[in-house]
Design a protein around this motif. Structure first.
Motif, PDB file in Angstrom:
ATOM      1  N   PHE A 197       0.807  -1.218   0.000  1.00 54.56           N
ATOM      2  CA  PHE A 197       0.000   0.000   0.000  1.00 54.56           C
ATOM      3  C   PHE A 197       0.841   1.270   0.000  1.00 54.56           C
ATOM      4  CE2 PHE A 197      -2.783  -3.263   1.752  1.00 54.56           C
ATOM      5  CZ  PHE A 197      -3.842  -3.156   0.869  1.00 54.56           C
ATOM      6  N   GLU A 198       2.171   1.135  -0.027  1.00 56.30           N
ATOM      7  CA  GLU A 198       3.056   2.303  -0.125  1.00 56.30           C
ATOM      8  C   GLU A 198       4.163   1.982  -1.105  1.00 56.30           C
ATOM      9  OE1 GLU A 198       4.413   4.357   3.298  1.00 56.30           O
ATOM     10  OE2 GLU A 198       2.546   4.052   4.388  1.00 56.30           O
ATOM     11  N   TRP A 199       4.186   2.687  -2.240  1.00 55.77           N
ATOM     12  CA  TRP A 199       5.244   2.535  -3.213  1.00 55.77           C
ATOM     13  C   TRP A 199       5.330   3.781  -4.089  1.00 55.77           C
ATOM     14  CZ3 TRP A 199       2.774   2.950  -7.814  1.00 55.77           C
ATOM     15  CH2 TRP A 199       1.519   2.371  -7.978  1.00 55.77           C
ATOM     16  N   THR A 200       6.464   3.913  -4.768  1.00 56.71           N
ATOM     17  CA  THR A 200       6.697   5.009  -5.701  1.00 56.71           C
ATOM     18  C   THR A 200       7.187   4.417  -7.007  1.00 56.71           C
ATOM     19  OG1 THR A 200       7.296   6.490  -3.902  1.00 56.71           O
ATOM     20  CG2 THR A 200       8.001   7.143  -6.105  1.00 56.71           C
ATOM     21  N   LEU A 201       6.624   4.874  -8.107  1.00 57.37           N
ATOM     22  CA  LEU A 201       6.986   4.389  -9.429  1.00 57.37           C
ATOM     23  C   LEU A 201       7.288   5.586 -10.316  1.00 57.37           C
ATOM     24  CD1 LEU A 201       7.043   1.775 -11.228  1.00 57.37           C
ATOM     25  CD2 LEU A 201       4.678   2.301 -11.801  1.00 57.37           C
TER      26      LEU A 201
ATOM     27  N   GLY B 207      11.237  12.925 -13.804  1.00 61.73           N
ATOM     28  CA  GLY B 207      10.856  13.897 -12.793  1.00 61.73           C
ATOM     29  C   GLY B 207       9.447  13.745 -12.265  1.00 61.73           C
ATOM     30  N   TRP B 208       8.658  12.802 -12.770  1.00 63.17           N
ATOM     31  CA  TRP B 208       7.289  12.588 -12.307  1.00 63.17           C
ATOM     32  C   TRP B 208       7.164  11.186 -11.738  1.00 63.17           C
ATOM     33  CZ3 TRP B 208       3.410  16.178 -12.118  1.00 63.17           C
ATOM     34  CH2 TRP B 208       3.630  17.360 -12.800  1.00 63.17           C
ATOM     35  N   ASN B 209       6.603  11.089 -10.543  1.00 62.29           N
ATOM     36  CA  ASN B 209       6.409   9.800  -9.882  1.00 62.29           C
ATOM     37  C   ASN B 209       4.942   9.569  -9.577  1.00 62.29           C
ATOM     38  OD1 ASN B 209       9.147   9.263  -9.776  1.00 62.29           O
ATOM     39  ND2 ASN B 209       9.400  10.122  -7.742  1.00 62.29           N
ATOM     40  N   MET B 210       4.530   8.319  -9.660  1.00 59.79           N
ATOM     41  CA  MET B 210       3.213   7.905  -9.195  1.00 59.79           C
ATOM     42  C   MET B 210       3.456   7.295  -7.815  1.00 59.79           C
ATOM     43  SD  MET B 210      -0.046   7.754  -9.888  1.00 59.79           S
ATOM     44  CE  MET B 210      -0.172   7.927 -11.658  1.00 59.79           C
ATOM     45  N   ILE B 211       2.779   7.830  -6.805  1.00 61.06           N
ATOM     46  CA  ILE B 211       2.964   7.379  -5.430  1.00 61.06           C
ATOM     47  C   ILE B 211       1.657   6.779  -4.936  1.00 61.06           C
ATOM     48  CG2 ILE B 211       3.480   8.080  -3.058  1.00 61.06           C
ATOM     49  CD1 ILE B 211       5.132  10.376  -4.257  1.00 61.06           C
ATOM     50  N   ARG B 212       1.748   5.579  -4.351  1.00 59.84           N
ATOM     51  CA  ARG B 212       0.570   4.973  -3.740  1.00 59.84           C
ATOM     52  C   ARG B 212       0.711   5.074  -2.231  1.00 59.84           C
ATOM     53  NH1 ARG B 212      -2.114  -1.084  -4.234  1.00 59.84           N
ATOM     54  NH2 ARG B 212      -3.856  -0.599  -2.866  1.00 59.84           N
ATOM     55  N   LYS B 213      -0.301   5.619  -1.593  1.00 58.67           N
ATOM     56  CA  LYS B 213      -0.405   5.704  -0.131  1.00 58.67           C
ATOM     57  C   LYS B 213      -1.782   5.178   0.223  1.00 58.67           C
ATOM     58  CE  LYS B 213       3.112   8.622   1.084  1.00 58.67           C
ATOM     59  NZ  LYS B 213       4.077   8.368   2.048  1.00 58.67           N
ATOM     60  N   GLY B 214      -1.841   3.961   0.718  1.00 60.70           N
ATOM     61  CA  GLY B 214      -3.127   3.359   1.048  1.00 60.70           C
ATOM     62  C   GLY B 214      -3.927   3.135  -0.220  1.00 60.70           C
ATOM     63  N   SER B 215      -5.141   3.646  -0.260  1.00 63.13           N
ATOM     64  CA  SER B 215      -5.992   3.468  -1.435  1.00 63.13           C
ATOM     65  C   SER B 215      -5.884   4.638  -2.411  1.00 63.13           C
ATOM     66  CB  SER B 215      -7.447   3.296  -0.992  1.00 63.13           C
ATOM     67  OG  SER B 215      -7.874   4.453  -0.315  1.00 63.13           O
ATOM     68  N   ALA B 216      -5.007   5.606  -2.131  1.00 63.52           N
ATOM     69  CA  ALA B 216      -4.881   6.798  -2.979  1.00 63.52           C
ATOM     70  C   ALA B 216      -3.634   6.722  -3.863  1.00 63.52           C
ATOM     71  CB  ALA B 216      -4.820   8.045  -2.112  1.00 63.52           C
ATOM     72  N   LEU B 217      -3.769   7.202  -5.102  1.00 60.95           N
ATOM     73  CA  LEU B 217      -2.639   7.365  -6.016  1.00 60.95           C
ATOM     74  C   LEU B 217      -2.408   8.854  -6.218  1.00 60.95           C
ATOM     75  CD1 LEU B 217      -3.351   4.755  -8.837  1.00 60.95           C
ATOM     76  CD2 LEU B 217      -1.625   4.625  -7.055  1.00 60.95           C
ATOM     77  N   GLN B 218      -1.128   9.250  -6.257  1.00 63.89           N
ATOM     78  CA  GLN B 218      -0.807  10.658  -6.423  1.00 63.89           C
ATOM     79  C   GLN B 218       0.321  10.795  -7.430  1.00 63.89           C
ATOM     80  OE1 GLN B 218       0.765  12.517  -2.906  1.00 63.89           O
ATOM     81  NE2 GLN B 218       0.056  14.515  -3.555  1.00 63.89           N
ATOM     82  N   LEU B 219       0.157  11.695  -8.396  1.00 65.78           N
ATOM     83  CA  LEU B 219       1.199  11.998  -9.366  1.00 65.78           C
ATOM     84  C   LEU B 219       1.936  13.232  -8.860  1.00 65.78           C
ATOM     85  CD1 LEU B 219       2.325  11.146 -12.157  1.00 65.78           C
ATOM     86  CD2 LEU B 219       0.800  12.845 -13.153  1.00 65.78           C
ATOM     87  N   THR B 220       3.240  13.109  -8.609  1.00 65.30           N
ATOM     88  CA  THR B 220       4.002  14.230  -8.060  1.00 65.30           C
ATOM     89  C   THR B 220       5.218  14.525  -8.923  1.00 65.30           C
ATOM     90  OG1 THR B 220       5.347  12.815  -6.632  1.00 65.30           O
ATOM     91  CG2 THR B 220       3.337  13.714  -5.684  1.00 65.30           C
ATOM     92  N   LYS B 221       5.572  15.799  -8.954  1.00 57.99           N
ATOM     93  CA  LYS B 221       6.756  16.245  -9.677  1.00 57.99           C
ATOM     94  C   LYS B 221       7.882  16.433  -8.680  1.00 57.99           C
ATOM     95  CE  LYS B 221       8.373  19.687 -12.914  1.00 57.99           C
ATOM     96  NZ  LYS B 221       8.080  20.895 -13.665  1.00 57.99           N
ATOM     97  N   LYS B 222       9.061  15.937  -9.022  1.00 62.49           N
ATOM     98  CA  LYS B 222      10.208  16.072  -8.137  1.00 62.49           C
ATOM     99  C   LYS B 222      11.116  17.177  -8.660  1.00 62.49           C
ATOM    100  CE  LYS B 222      12.412  12.507  -6.852  1.00 62.49           C
ATOM    101  NZ  LYS B 222      13.131  11.259  -6.762  1.00 62.49           N
ATOM    102  N   ASP B 223      10.941  18.395  -8.141  1.00 62.65           N
ATOM    103  CA  ASP B 223      11.816  19.507  -8.524  1.00 62.65           C
ATOM    104  C   ASP B 223      12.963  19.654  -7.546  1.00 62.65           C
ATOM    105  OD1 ASP B 223      10.480  20.166 -10.767  1.00 62.65           O
ATOM    106  OD2 ASP B 223       9.438  21.882  -9.934  1.00 62.65           O
TER     107      ASP B 223
END
Length: 180
Positions: free
Chosen positions: A23-27, A32-48
Motif C-alpha cells: 500500500f506504499e510505493w513510488t513508481l 521527474g514525475w512519480n506515481m505514489i501509492r499511499k493506502g488506497s490513494a494514487l498521487q502523481l508528483t513532480k520532483k523539482d
C-alpha cells in the motif's frame, strides 16, 4: 499538466495488480514525475527539489512562483489558482509545495483562529482536523524557505498560518503564490 501514455498507465496498473498488498510505493513514470501509492490513494508528483529526511527517506518539494500585490482586493476576482500571504520581508524568500509527511510532520503551525497562542505540530493539527491517518503524510503544504509551513490544504481549502494571514493589519508585503 502532464500527459501519460497508455504504456505508462499500464505500468501503474501492473504495479497495482502484481503487488495488491503493498500500500506504499513510488513508481517513476516520466522524467521527474512519480506515481505514489499511499493506502488506497494514487498521487502523481513532480520532483523539482529533493531532500532527505532524518530517516533517510527522500522528500520532494516543488518550487512555487510568486509576485507582490498592492492590496487584498487586487486578486478577489482572480479565477486562477493562487494563494495570498502577508510576509515581513518577501525579497529573497523561496516557496515550495510539498507534503505533510516526514520532517514536515514535526514542523510547528498556528492556524489563523489560534493567533497569539502557542503553535502545534503539523501532525497534531492534522489529527485535530480529523484527517484520516493514511492521508496525513500526503496533505499539500506550502513551505517558506524550505521548512516553515505557511499554508496547508485540507479538503481543497487552504488554511494559512496565523503569522502570514493576508487580512491582518500587521506590517508586511502581500504576495500572491501561483499554485498551478
Amino acid at each position: 499538466g502532464v500527459n501519460l501514455t497508455y504504456n505508462q498507465l499500464q505500468r501503474v496498473f501492473a504495479q497495482i495488480e502484481n503487488y495488491p498488498n503493498r500500500f506504499e510505493w513510488t513508481l517513476e513514470i516520466i522524467d521527474g514525475w512519480n506515481m505514489i501509492r499511499k493506502g488506497s490513494a494514487l498521487q502523481l508528483t513532480k520532483k523539482d527539489v529533493c531532500t532527505t529526511n532524518k530517516e533517510g527517506l527522500s522528500e520532494s518539494k516543488e518550487l512555487v512562483s510568486w509576485t507582490t500585490v498592492e492590496k487584498v482586493e487586487d486578486i478577489k476576482n482572480d479565477n486562477d489558482c493562487s494563494l495570498l500571504l502577508r510576509v515581513a520581508e518577501p525579497s529573497g524568500r523561496q516557496y515550495y509545495r510539498g507534503l505533510s509527511g516526514g520532517e514536515a510532520s514535526r514542523s510547528l503551525f498556528t492556524p489563523s483562529w489560534r493567533a497569539n497562542r502557542s503553535p502545534i505540530k503539523l501532525k497534531d493539527f492534522l489529527r485535530g482536523q480529523k484527517v484520516p491517518l493514511h492521508l496525513r503524510t500526503s496533505i499539500p503544504v506550502i513551505f517558506m524557505d524550505g521548512d516553515i509551513p505557511v499554508a496547508i490544504c485540507i479538503d481543497n481549502k487552504w488554511i494559512i498560518h496565523a503569522n502570514y494571514c493576508p487580512n491582518t493589519k500587521e506590517e508586511g508585503s502581500l504576495i500572491k503564490l501561483s499554485l498551478l
